[in-house]
Design a protein around this motif. Structure first.
Motif, PDB file in Angstrom:
ATOM      1  N   LEU A  96       0.830  -1.206   0.000  1.00  0.00           N
ATOM      2  CA  LEU A  96       0.000   0.000   0.000  1.00  0.00           C
ATOM      3  C   LEU A  96       0.863   1.254   0.000  1.00  0.00           C
ATOM      4  CD1 LEU A  96      -2.973  -0.730   2.440  1.00  0.00           C
ATOM      5  CD2 LEU A  96      -3.089  -0.294  -0.010  1.00  0.00           C
ATOM      6  N   ALA A  97       1.886   1.280   0.835  1.00  0.00           N
ATOM      7  CA  ALA A  97       2.761   2.452   0.899  1.00  0.00           C
ATOM      8  C   ALA A  97       3.414   2.722  -0.454  1.00  0.00           C
ATOM      9  CB  ALA A  97       3.816   2.262   1.978  1.00  0.00           C
ATOM     10  N   LEU A  98       3.800   1.664  -1.138  1.00  0.00           N
ATOM     11  CA  LEU A  98       4.421   1.805  -2.454  1.00  0.00           C
ATOM     12  C   LEU A  98       3.404   2.085  -3.561  1.00  0.00           C
ATOM     13  CD1 LEU A  98       6.925  -1.199  -2.263  1.00  0.00           C
ATOM     14  CD2 LEU A  98       7.489   1.248  -2.106  1.00  0.00           C
ATOM     15  N   GLY A  99       2.153   1.778  -3.289  1.00  0.00           N
ATOM     16  CA  GLY A  99       1.138   1.901  -4.334  1.00  0.00           C
ATOM     17  C   GLY A  99       1.302   0.836  -5.383  1.00  0.00           C
ATOM     18  N   LEU A 100       1.530  -0.387  -4.953  1.00  0.00           N
ATOM     19  CA  LEU A 100       1.751  -1.502  -5.865  1.00  0.00           C
ATOM     20  C   LEU A 100       0.758  -2.617  -5.543  1.00  0.00           C
ATOM     21  CD1 LEU A 100       3.460  -2.771  -8.115  1.00  0.00           C
ATOM     22  CD2 LEU A 100       5.002  -3.629  -6.344  1.00  0.00           C
ATOM     23  N   ALA A 101       0.078  -3.110  -6.578  1.00  0.00           N
ATOM     24  CA  ALA A 101      -0.943  -4.153  -6.400  1.00  0.00           C
ATOM     25  C   ALA A 101      -1.967  -3.692  -5.365  1.00  0.00           C
ATOM     26  CB  ALA A 101      -0.312  -5.484  -6.017  1.00  0.00           C
ATOM     27  N   THR A 102      -2.404  -2.477  -5.513  1.00  0.00           N
ATOM     28  CA  THR A 102      -3.242  -1.820  -4.506  1.00  0.00           C
ATOM     29  C   THR A 102      -4.512  -2.582  -4.159  1.00  0.00           C
ATOM     30  OG1 THR A 102      -2.290   0.295  -5.154  1.00  0.00           O
ATOM     31  CG2 THR A 102      -4.326   0.376  -3.892  1.00  0.00           C
ATOM     32  N   PRO A 103      -5.260  -3.149  -5.110  1.00  0.00           N
ATOM     33  CA  PRO A 103      -6.459  -3.893  -4.712  1.00  0.00           C
ATOM     34  C   PRO A 103      -6.148  -5.085  -3.806  1.00  0.00           C
ATOM     35  CG  PRO A 103      -6.554  -3.387  -7.054  1.00  0.00           C
ATOM     36  CD  PRO A 103      -5.166  -3.035  -6.581  1.00  0.00           C
ATOM     37  N   ALA A 104      -5.159  -5.874  -4.167  1.00  0.00           N
ATOM     38  CA  ALA A 104      -4.805  -7.041  -3.357  1.00  0.00           C
ATOM     39  C   ALA A 104      -4.194  -6.623  -2.025  1.00  0.00           C
ATOM     40  CB  ALA A 104      -3.831  -7.939  -4.125  1.00  0.00           C
ATOM     41  N   ALA A 105      -3.343  -5.606  -2.045  1.00  0.00           N
ATOM     42  CA  ALA A 105      -2.700  -5.136  -0.817  1.00  0.00           C
ATOM     43  C   ALA A 105      -3.729  -4.613   0.171  1.00  0.00           C
ATOM     44  CB  ALA A 105      -1.681  -4.043  -1.151  1.00  0.00           C
ATOM     45  N   GLY A 106      -4.641  -3.788  -0.313  1.00  0.00           N
ATOM     46  CA  GLY A 106      -5.670  -3.242   0.562  1.00  0.00           C
ATOM     47  C   GLY A 106      -6.589  -4.317   1.103  1.00  0.00           C
ATOM     48  N   ALA A 107      -6.955  -5.266   0.250  1.00  0.00           N
ATOM     49  CA  ALA A 107      -7.842  -6.352   0.683  1.00  0.00           C
ATOM     50  C   ALA A 107      -7.161  -7.235   1.728  1.00  0.00           C
ATOM     51  CB  ALA A 107      -8.273  -7.188  -0.518  1.00  0.00           C
ATOM     52  N   ALA A 108      -5.885  -7.577   1.515  1.00  0.00           N
ATOM     53  CA  ALA A 108      -5.170  -8.421   2.476  1.00  0.00           C
ATOM     54  C   ALA A 108      -5.068  -7.738   3.836  1.00  0.00           C
ATOM     55  CB  ALA A 108      -3.779  -8.753   1.945  1.00  0.00           C
ATOM     56  N   ALA A 109      -4.690  -6.462   3.818  1.00  0.00           N
ATOM     57  CA  ALA A 109      -4.566  -5.724   5.077  1.00  0.00           C
ATOM     58  C   ALA A 109      -5.921  -5.591   5.764  1.00  0.00           C
ATOM     59  CB  ALA A 109      -3.954  -4.355   4.812  1.00  0.00           C
ATOM     60  N   ALA A 110      -6.968  -5.324   4.992  1.00  0.00           N
ATOM     61  CA  ALA A 110      -8.307  -5.194   5.566  1.00  0.00           C
ATOM     62  C   ALA A 110      -8.771  -6.510   6.180  1.00  0.00           C
ATOM     63  CB  ALA A 110      -9.292  -4.734   4.494  1.00  0.00           C
ATOM     64  N   GLY A 111      -8.455  -7.625   5.538  1.00  0.00           N
ATOM     65  CA  GLY A 111      -8.824  -8.926   6.090  1.00  0.00           C
ATOM     66  C   GLY A 111      -8.150  -9.197   7.423  1.00  0.00           C
ATOM     67  N   ALA A 112      -6.870  -8.893   7.513  1.00  0.00           N
ATOM     68  CA  ALA A 112      -6.156  -9.081   8.780  1.00  0.00           C
ATOM     69  C   ALA A 112      -6.754  -8.200   9.871  1.00  0.00           C
ATOM     70  CB  ALA A 112      -4.671  -8.768   8.594  1.00  0.00           C
ATOM     71  N   MET A 113      -7.082  -6.970   9.515  1.00  0.00           N
ATOM     72  CA  MET A 113      -7.649  -6.055  10.503  1.00  0.00           C
ATOM     73  C   MET A 113      -9.083  -6.426  10.876  1.00  0.00           C
ATOM     74  SD  MET A 113      -5.412  -3.908  11.598  1.00  0.00           S
ATOM     75  CE  MET A 113      -4.393  -5.364  11.648  1.00  0.00           C
ATOM     76  N   ALA A 114      -9.798  -7.078   9.970  1.00  0.00           N
ATOM     77  CA  ALA A 114     -11.132  -7.581  10.311  1.00  0.00           C
ATOM     78  C   ALA A 114     -11.023  -8.671  11.373  1.00  0.00           C
ATOM     79  CB  ALA A 114     -11.842  -8.103   9.074  1.00  0.00           C
ATOM     80  N   GLY A 115      -9.980  -9.506  11.274  1.00  0.00           N
ATOM     81  CA  GLY A 115      -9.744 -10.515  12.304  1.00  0.00           C
ATOM     82  C   GLY A 115      -9.446  -9.886  13.653  1.00  0.00           C
ATOM     83  N   ALA A 116      -8.671  -8.815  13.656  1.00  0.00           N
ATOM     84  CA  ALA A 116      -8.378  -8.096  14.901  1.00  0.00           C
ATOM     85  C   ALA A 116      -9.633  -7.411  15.431  1.00  0.00           C
ATOM     86  CB  ALA A 116      -7.269  -7.073  14.660  1.00  0.00           C
ATOM     87  N   THR A 117     -10.450  -6.887  14.536  1.00  0.00           N
ATOM     88  CA  THR A 117     -11.701  -6.250  14.947  1.00  0.00           C
ATOM     89  C   THR A 117     -12.599  -7.256  15.655  1.00  0.00           C
ATOM     90  OG1 THR A 117     -11.576  -4.643  13.150  1.00  0.00           O
ATOM     91  CG2 THR A 117     -13.759  -5.044  14.095  1.00  0.00           C
ATOM     92  N   ALA A 118     -12.704  -8.459  15.105  1.00  0.00           N
ATOM     93  CA  ALA A 118     -13.533  -9.495  15.720  1.00  0.00           C
ATOM     94  C   ALA A 118     -13.033  -9.845  17.115  1.00  0.00           C
ATOM     95  CB  ALA A 118     -13.550 -10.744  14.837  1.00  0.00           C
ATOM     96  N   LEU A 119     -11.729  -9.868  17.281  1.00  0.00           N
ATOM     97  CA  LEU A 119     -11.139 -10.178  18.585  1.00  0.00           C
ATOM     98  C   LEU A 119     -11.484  -9.113  19.617  1.00  0.00           C
ATOM     99  CD1 LEU A 119      -9.170 -11.868  20.336  1.00  0.00           C
ATOM    100  CD2 LEU A 119      -7.337 -10.464  19.412  1.00  0.00           C
ATOM    101  N   HIS A 120     -11.445  -7.846  19.214  1.00  0.00           N
ATOM    102  CA  HIS A 120     -11.664  -6.735  20.147  1.00  0.00           C
ATOM    103  C   HIS A 120     -13.135  -6.338  20.294  1.00  0.00           C
ATOM    104  CE1 HIS A 120      -7.434  -5.900  20.836  1.00  0.00           C
ATOM    105  NE2 HIS A 120      -7.236  -6.150  19.548  1.00  0.00           N
ATOM    106  N   MET A 121     -14.008  -6.880  19.481  1.00  0.00           N
ATOM    107  CA  MET A 121     -15.428  -6.517  19.481  1.00  0.00           C
ATOM    108  C   MET A 121     -16.088  -6.614  20.861  1.00  0.00           C
ATOM    109  SD  MET A 121     -17.722  -5.493  17.158  1.00  0.00           S
ATOM    110  CE  MET A 121     -17.204  -6.123  15.597  1.00  0.00           C
ATOM    111  N   PRO A 122     -15.836  -7.654  21.651  1.00  0.00           N
ATOM    112  CA  PRO A 122     -16.508  -7.737  22.958  1.00  0.00           C
ATOM    113  C   PRO A 122     -16.151  -6.585  23.911  1.00  0.00           C
ATOM    114  CG  PRO A 122     -15.616  -9.868  22.352  1.00  0.00           C
ATOM    115  CD  PRO A 122     -15.084  -8.869  21.355  1.00  0.00           C
ATOM    116  N   ASN A 123     -15.058  -5.867  23.620  1.00  0.00           N
ATOM    117  CA  ASN A 123     -14.635  -4.787  24.505  1.00  0.00           C
ATOM    118  C   ASN A 123     -15.250  -3.440  24.136  1.00  0.00           C
ATOM    119  OD1 ASN A 123     -12.923  -6.637  25.817  1.00  0.00           O
ATOM    120  ND2 ASN A 123     -11.336  -6.270  24.315  1.00  0.00           N
TER     121      ASN A 123
END
Length: 181
Positions: A72-99
């Motif tokens: 993402l920082a480089l602006g390379l393969a932006t759709p895949a990069a953004g989707a991968a990062a968003a997926g990882a952060m969705a997993g973290a969001t699910a973990l923190h949701m009860p709080n």
């Protein structure tokens, strides 16, 4: 001479900031940098919160964050990069949701913000100040946006669903004593 507009500058700043934070976050998991646990420590943590197997979960999350953030920082393969990062952060969001929402209470505010920024960049594209633009958008085609986000959403839903089932089974296995000593 090319004149870059406000949109290009704004996307560059958003990519550098979001990508840099994600790359550092992933480096904590992969290498133990910046006070992180590395693969071993992060793997034990992941296992303890229901993401199993822990080592593979730590590796997947670390690669999605560090790799996605760097791209993402480089602006390379932006759709895949953004989707991968968003997926990882969705997993973290699910973990923190009860709080709850706010990060100061251990909530999902931070993870959700990174997920939304990464998703937004995947959709908006990298702008002209990017490697994708320099390479003629070879890795940033219009069809790649829904494909990357769709595949990531499906995989993320399966991973989070499996984690939630593990946590629920573990909670059901704990029983309170009928009588106190």
């Amino acid at each position: 001479m090319t004149c870059y507009d406000r949109r290009d500058m704004g996307l560059l700043l958003l990519r550098l900031g979001t990508g840099g934070v994600l790359a550092a976050h992933g480096a904590q998991k992969l290498f133990g940098w910046f006070g992180g646990g590395g693969i071993e420590g992060t793997g034990k943590f992941m296992e303890s919160v229901g993401y199993a197997p822990g080592t593979q979960s730590a590796l997947a999350a670390g690669l999605a964050e560090a790799g996605g953030g760097t791209l993402l920082a480089l602006g390379l393969a932006t759709p895949a990069a953004g989707a991968a990062a968003a997926g990882a952060m969705a997993g973290a969001t699910a973990l923190h949701m009860p709080n709850g929402f706010f990060a100061q209470e251990g909530g999902y505010e931070y993870a959700a913000t990174l997920a939304l920024a990464a998703s937004g960049l995947a959709v908006a594209g990298p702008g002209r100040l990017s490697l994708d633009h320099a390479f003629g958008h070879l890795f940033d085609r219009g069809w790649m946006v829904p494909a990357a986000l769709g595949v990531t959403a499906a995989v993320t839903a399966a991973v989070i669903g499996a984690r939630n089932r593990r946590v629920q089974r573990a909670e059901e296995g704990k029983q309170e004593a009928l009588f106190e000593d």
